[in-house]
Design an enzyme around this catalytic site. Structure first.
Site, PDB file in Angstrom:
ATOM      1  N   TYR A  44      62.563  34.535 104.430  1.00 35.96           N
ATOM      2  CA  TYR A  44      63.202  36.180 103.721  1.00 35.96           C
ATOM      3  C   TYR A  44      61.745  36.613 103.373  1.00 35.96           C
ATOM      4  CZ  TYR A  44      66.764  33.395 104.462  1.00 35.96           C
ATOM      5  OH  TYR A  44      68.481  32.120 105.347  1.00 35.96           O
ATOM      6  N   PHE A 189      76.624  33.355 106.339  1.00 31.33           N
ATOM      7  CA  PHE A 189      77.179  34.597 106.687  1.00 31.33           C
ATOM      8  C   PHE A 189      79.074  33.760 105.802  1.00 31.33           C
ATOM      9  CE2 PHE A 189      75.105  37.563 109.743  1.00 31.33           C
ATOM     10  CZ  PHE A 189      74.029  37.496 109.276  1.00 31.33           C
ATOM     11  N   PRO A 190      79.218  33.144 105.295  1.00 29.00           N
ATOM     12  CA  PRO A 190      80.127  33.209 104.405  1.00 29.00           C
ATOM     13  C   PRO A 190      80.872  33.914 104.033  1.00 29.00           C
ATOM     14  CG  PRO A 190      78.223  32.685 102.794  1.00 29.00           C
ATOM     15  CD  PRO A 190      78.033  33.354 104.012  1.00 29.00           C
ATOM     16  N   LEU A 191      80.422  35.316 103.882  1.00 29.24           N
ATOM     17  CA  LEU A 191      81.470  36.351 103.563  1.00 29.24           C
ATOM     18  C   LEU A 191      81.567  37.485 104.857  1.00 29.24           C
ATOM     19  CD1 LEU A 191      79.966  37.061  99.764  1.00 29.24           C
ATOM     20  CD2 LEU A 191      82.378  36.079 100.681  1.00 29.24           C
ATOM     21  N   GLY A 192      80.700  36.510 106.076  1.00 27.88           N
ATOM     22  CA  GLY A 192      80.759  37.760 107.040  1.00 27.88           C
ATOM     23  C   GLY A 192      79.223  38.704 106.978  1.00 27.88           C
TER      24      GLY A 192
END
Ligand code: NAP
Length: 267
Positions: A44, A189-192
């Site tokens: 990252y 990507f829990p929130l897309g």
């Protein structure tokens, strides 16, 4: 609820954040809000997120688990070639130990499966790092059930991190395997990635209105209710969004609401 640090870097997950002071504030606020698992990776930035964690939080609270990863190289913004050769995993782990100022990493995750390297060899490197005391626990990412089985035949695996959310369910069977066997499951990507798609957004907004919440909070509440082993790690570069996301942990969805959200099809 954990926190994912991928959004604390520049565009394309490359270079420093646009607002360095806000990135530091986000990390400090995580601790104030009671978050005790922070997900990161050497890739990252690269190195940017791990350096920010150390700058903001070292010396760390006793109960903070920093979960980092190795296995992806960076060749430019948005580029993530895999390299999970054992020697590379070991070198990546040394770099993470140094940047995070740790003698042992609580959770070290293999970031992917490399088609050019037998998975047994990649996992073998993690097993050796654990035997050497450089890492405490091993986690794996982006795996199917067969890779999970291979890895567990070599070393104890405590967690899986796969893409999964109200709009991305293809890892359902891996989640159920983790649940059955008591492994943690971190849906990425829990929130897309901030875009849940129009159809899902409408269904989420309807439930959100009842709870005076946002669609993102409902997406997180759904994940938390989905299984006792899910540990969402939503990412954000903003304190206000972090506070909103953490508050989602106290939203209790009814069975009817959960059933309605279960019907959402993939974005
Ligand atoms: N293992 C893997 O292969 C893998 C892959 C991808 C990600 N991950 C991990 O999973 C974590 C989560 O994934 P992610 O950060 O990519 O995606 P995400 O959590 O699904 O969504 C993050 C995006 O949503 C926005 N956002 C966050 N909270 C919001 C809110 N309350 N309201 C509106 N927008 C909001 C963020 O923008 P703002 O910055 O503007 O808030 C950001 O663009 C990552 O940080 C990383 O640690 C792992």
């Amino acid at each position: 609820m954990g926190f994912g640090t991928m959004r604390l870097t520049g565009p394309g997950i490359w270079g420093p954040p646009e607002d360095q002071d806000e990135a530091i504030r986000v990390l400090k606020r995580c601790i104030e809000l009671g978050i005790n698992l922070i997900d990161t990776a050497d890739s990252y930035g690269p190195e940017v997120a791990e350096n920010l964690i150390a700058e903001a939080l070292y010396p760390y609270p006793d109960d903070l688990v920093i979960a980092t990863k190795g296995g992806l190289r960076r060749t430019g913004p948005g580029q993530w070639p895999r390299d999970l050769r054992p020697e590379r995993i070991k070198a990546s782990c040394e770099g993470s130990l140094r940047r995070l100022k740790l003698e042992r990493i609580d959770l070290y995750q293999l970031h992917a499966v490399d088609p050019k390297v037998p998975y047994e060899e990649t996992v073998g490197a993690a097993a050796e790092l654990k035997a050497e005391g450089k890492i405490r626990h091993v986690g794996i990412c982006n795996v199917g059930r067969s890779e999970l089985e291979i890895a567990r035949g070599i070393v104890e695996v405590v967690s899986v991190q796969n893409r999964y959310s109200v709009v991305a369910r293809s890892s359902e069977r891996v989640l159920r395997k983790c649940e059955a066997d008591g492994l943690g499951y971190m849906p990425w990507f829990p929130l897309g990635a901030g875009n849940l798609g129009e159809e899902a957004a409408a269904a989420l907004d309807e439930v959100a209105a009842v709870h005076d919440a946002s669609r993102f909070q409902i997406a997180l509440a759904w994940l938390l209710a989905r299984s006792p082993v899910t540990l969402p790690i939503p990412g954000t570069s903003k304190v206000a969004h972090l506070e909103e996301n953490v508050a989602a942990a106290s939203i209790k969805l009814t069975d009817d609401e959960l059933a309605k959200l279960d019907e959402i099809t993939e974005a």
